[in-house]
Design a protein around this motif. Structure first.
Motif, mmCIF file in Angstrom:
data_model
loop_
_atom_site.group_PDB
_atom_site.id
_atom_site.type_symbol
_atom_site.label_atom_id
_atom_site.label_comp_id
_atom_site.label_asym_id
_atom_site.label_seq_id
_atom_site.Cartn_x
_atom_site.Cartn_y
_atom_site.Cartn_z
ATOM 1 N N TYR A 1 0.792 -1.240 0.000
ATOM 2 C CA TYR A 1 0.000 0.000 0.000
ATOM 3 C C TYR A 1 0.825 1.292 0.000
ATOM 4 C CZ TYR A 1 -3.490 3.468 1.385
ATOM 5 O OH TYR A 1 -4.295 4.574 1.437
ATOM 6 N N SER B 1 -4.479 0.619 -4.478
ATOM 7 C CA SER B 1 -5.106 0.975 -3.195
ATOM 8 C C SER B 1 -6.308 0.043 -3.036
ATOM 9 C CB SER B 1 -5.507 2.452 -3.155
ATOM 10 O OG SER B 1 -6.493 2.729 -4.129
ATOM 11 N N SER B 2 -7.008 0.165 -1.921
ATOM 12 C CA SER B 2 -8.008 -0.871 -1.604
ATOM 13 C C SER B 2 -9.250 -0.846 -2.498
ATOM 14 C CB SER B 2 -8.453 -0.723 -0.148
ATOM 15 O OG SER B 2 -9.291 0.420 0.001
HETATM 16 C C1 LIG Z 1 -10.904 16.474 -4.028
HETATM 17 C C2 LIG Z 1 -11.098 15.140 -3.337
HETATM 18 C C3 LIG Z 1 -12.365 14.616 -3.170
HETATM 19 C C4 LIG Z 1 -12.553 13.398 -2.513
HETATM 20 N N1 LIG Z 1 -13.827 12.923 -2.385
HETATM 21 C C5 LIG Z 1 -14.029 11.757 -1.734
HETATM 22 C C6 LIG Z 1 -15.343 11.226 -1.589
HETATM 23 O O1 LIG Z 1 -16.338 11.824 -2.024
HETATM 24 N N2 LIG Z 1 -15.486 10.021 -0.950
HETATM 25 C C7 LIG Z 1 -14.415 9.337 -0.443
HETATM 26 O O2 LIG Z 1 -14.606 8.244 0.117
HETATM 27 N N3 LIG Z 1 -13.163 9.838 -0.549
HETATM 28 C C8 LIG Z 1 -12.933 11.004 -1.183
HETATM 29 N N4 LIG Z 1 -11.667 11.486 -1.321
HETATM 30 C C9 LIG Z 1 -10.553 10.790 -0.623
HETATM 31 C C10 LIG Z 1 -9.816 9.698 -1.435
HETATM 32 O O3 LIG Z 1 -9.452 10.183 -2.706
HETATM 33 C C11 LIG Z 1 -10.647 8.419 -1.593
HETATM 34 O O4 LIG Z 1 -11.143 8.006 -0.325
HETATM 35 C C12 LIG Z 1 -9.799 7.270 -2.153
HETATM 36 O O5 LIG Z 1 -9.232 7.636 -3.388
HETATM 37 C C13 LIG Z 1 -10.688 6.053 -2.337
HETATM 38 O O6 LIG Z 1 -9.945 4.994 -2.912
HETATM 39 P P1 LIG Z 1 -9.560 3.722 -2.045
HETATM 40 O O7 LIG Z 1 -10.764 3.130 -1.401
HETATM 41 O O8 LIG Z 1 -8.751 2.832 -2.911
HETATM 42 O O9 LIG Z 1 -8.654 4.375 -0.900
HETATM 43 P P2 LIG Z 1 -7.528 3.753 0.055
HETATM 44 O O10 LIG Z 1 -6.275 4.532 -0.179
HETATM 45 O O11 LIG Z 1 -7.445 2.286 -0.080
HETATM 46 O O12 LIG Z 1 -8.034 4.137 1.516
HETATM 47 C C14 LIG Z 1 -8.925 3.296 2.279
HETATM 48 C C15 LIG Z 1 -10.128 4.111 2.723
HETATM 49 O O13 LIG Z 1 -9.711 5.180 3.574
HETATM 50 C C16 LIG Z 1 -10.516 6.343 3.330
HETATM 51 N N5 LIG Z 1 -9.652 7.431 2.811
HETATM 52 C C17 LIG Z 1 -8.453 7.301 2.185
HETATM 53 N N6 LIG Z 1 -7.936 8.518 1.883
HETATM 54 C C18 LIG Z 1 -8.834 9.418 2.330
HETATM 55 C C19 LIG Z 1 -8.880 10.844 2.323
HETATM 56 N N7 LIG Z 1 -7.875 11.598 1.829
HETATM 57 N N8 LIG Z 1 -9.951 11.464 2.861
HETATM 58 C C20 LIG Z 1 -10.972 10.745 3.403
HETATM 59 N N9 LIG Z 1 -10.991 9.385 3.456
HETATM 60 C C21 LIG Z 1 -9.933 8.733 2.919
HETATM 61 C C22 LIG Z 1 -11.553 5.944 2.301
HETATM 62 O O14 LIG Z 1 -12.731 5.534 2.972
HETATM 63 C C23 LIG Z 1 -10.877 4.781 1.585
HETATM 64 O O15 LIG Z 1 -11.783 3.884 0.957
HETATM 65 C C24 LIG Z 1 -11.442 12.694 -1.985
HETATM 66 C C25 LIG Z 1 -10.160 13.223 -2.172
HETATM 67 C C26 LIG Z 1 -9.991 14.428 -2.837
HETATM 68 C C27 LIG Z 1 -8.589 14.972 -3.024
#
Ligand SMILES: Cc1cc2nc3c(=O)[nH]c(=O)nc-3n(C[C@H](O)[C@H](O)[C@H](O)COP(=O)(O)OP(=O)(O)OC[C@H]3O[C@@H](n4cnc5c(N)ncnc54)[C@H](O)[C@@H]3O)c2cc1C
Length: 211
Positions: free
Chosen positions: A16, A29-30
């Motif tokens: 990760y 990522s997840s």
């Molecule tokens: C402008 C912008 C808008 C975003 N809008 C959203 C949105 O509407 N919904 C959303 O779930 N995330 C949002 N994110 C945060 C992040 O981009 C996503 O959570 C992430 O890309 C989801 O992919 P993943 O499940 O593979 O994340 P992973 O990297 O695998 O992370 C695991 C979980 O952790 C949480 N997480 C991780 N990074 C963040 C973060 N920076 N902020 C909040 N939670 C996080 C999420 O629930 C995610 O599923 C946003 C980021 C930006 C920069």
């Protein structure tokens, strides 16, 4: 739960910290965000499954010098952070000046906004990401920072145009994370100098912590 189990592998969570900023790849990522955002999966379930992975793979969890578990839990905690942020600041999270009450005249330009939304800015990376968002409802975290930074810092457009567009298209839309991240990018999320309990996540040219 199937995706959670699928990701709890050495080639998934076990990479990760090195792979999370990649713009593509099913295991970078997840990809759990749609289930977390829509209430189908609890962050506690994810946390305890991660802890099980840590126990089962204790011998090689940090073999490559990265602490993948720590980084994953750290990112998961941002989700909780943004919930606290919304609970604390209420409707102000939607105001142009945000919780920081920062005075700035944001630009509105329907032509520039349409080009950003439809992936026709002329910047190949921004356009590819915006088209991916329209086609799939998802872009990776780093891609979100890139297109948000472009709208806010290069085009100087009202950050809420971007937040609203993300709200329409994201399959993982979460009002707290989305509006919190956009406000952070615009530098209006909070005012750390006023000693607020939730001062913090700065973004952009003059901002603090790296993503
Ligand atoms: C402008 C912008 C808008 C975003 N809008 C959203 C949105 O509407 N919904 C959303 O779930 N995330 C949002 N994110 C945060 C992040 O981009 C996503 O959570 C992430 O890309 C989801 O992919 P993943 O499940 O593979 O994340 P992973 O990297 O695998 O992370 C695991 C979980 O952790 C949480 N997480 C991780 N990074 C963040 C973060 N920076 N902020 C909040 N939670 C996080 C999420 O629930 C995610 O599923 C946003 C980021 C930006 C920069």
């Amino acid at each position: 739960m199937a995706r959670l189990d699928e990701y709890m592998m050495p080639g998934g969570l076990g990479t990760y910290h090195r792979t999370r900023n990649q713009l593509s790849g099913d295991s970078s990522s997840s990809r759990l965000s749609p289930w977390l955002a829509n209430g189908c999966l609890s962050p506690r379930t994810v946390y305890w499954r991660v802890k099980r992975f840590e126990r089962e793979h204790a011998h090689d969890a940090r073999r490559d010098g990265f602490d993948h578990i720590y980084k994953f839990v750290f990112e998961l905690t941002w989700r909780d952070y943004f919930r606290m942020y919304c609970a604390h600041f209420g409707a102000r999270v939607f105001f142009a000046g945000g919780p920081a009450k920062r005075r700035r005249l944001w630009r509105r330009d329907s032509d520039a906004e349409d080009r950003w939304k439809s992936g026709r800015t002329g910047v190949p990376l921004v356009d590819a990401l915006m088209r991916e968002l329209a086609a799939t409802g998802y872009i990776a975290n780093r891609g979100r920072y890139i297109v948000a930074s472009y709208l806010v810092h290069y085009l100087g457009l009202d950050w809420r145009v971007g937040a609203d567009w993300f709200e329409r298209l994201l399959v993982d839309h979460d009002v707290c994370s989305n509006y919190g991240e956009w406000a952070s990018m615009a530098g209006v999320a909070a005012a750390p100098s006023r000693g607020q309990p939730l001062g913090l996540k700065g973004r952009g040219p003059a901002a603090g912590r790296g993503a």
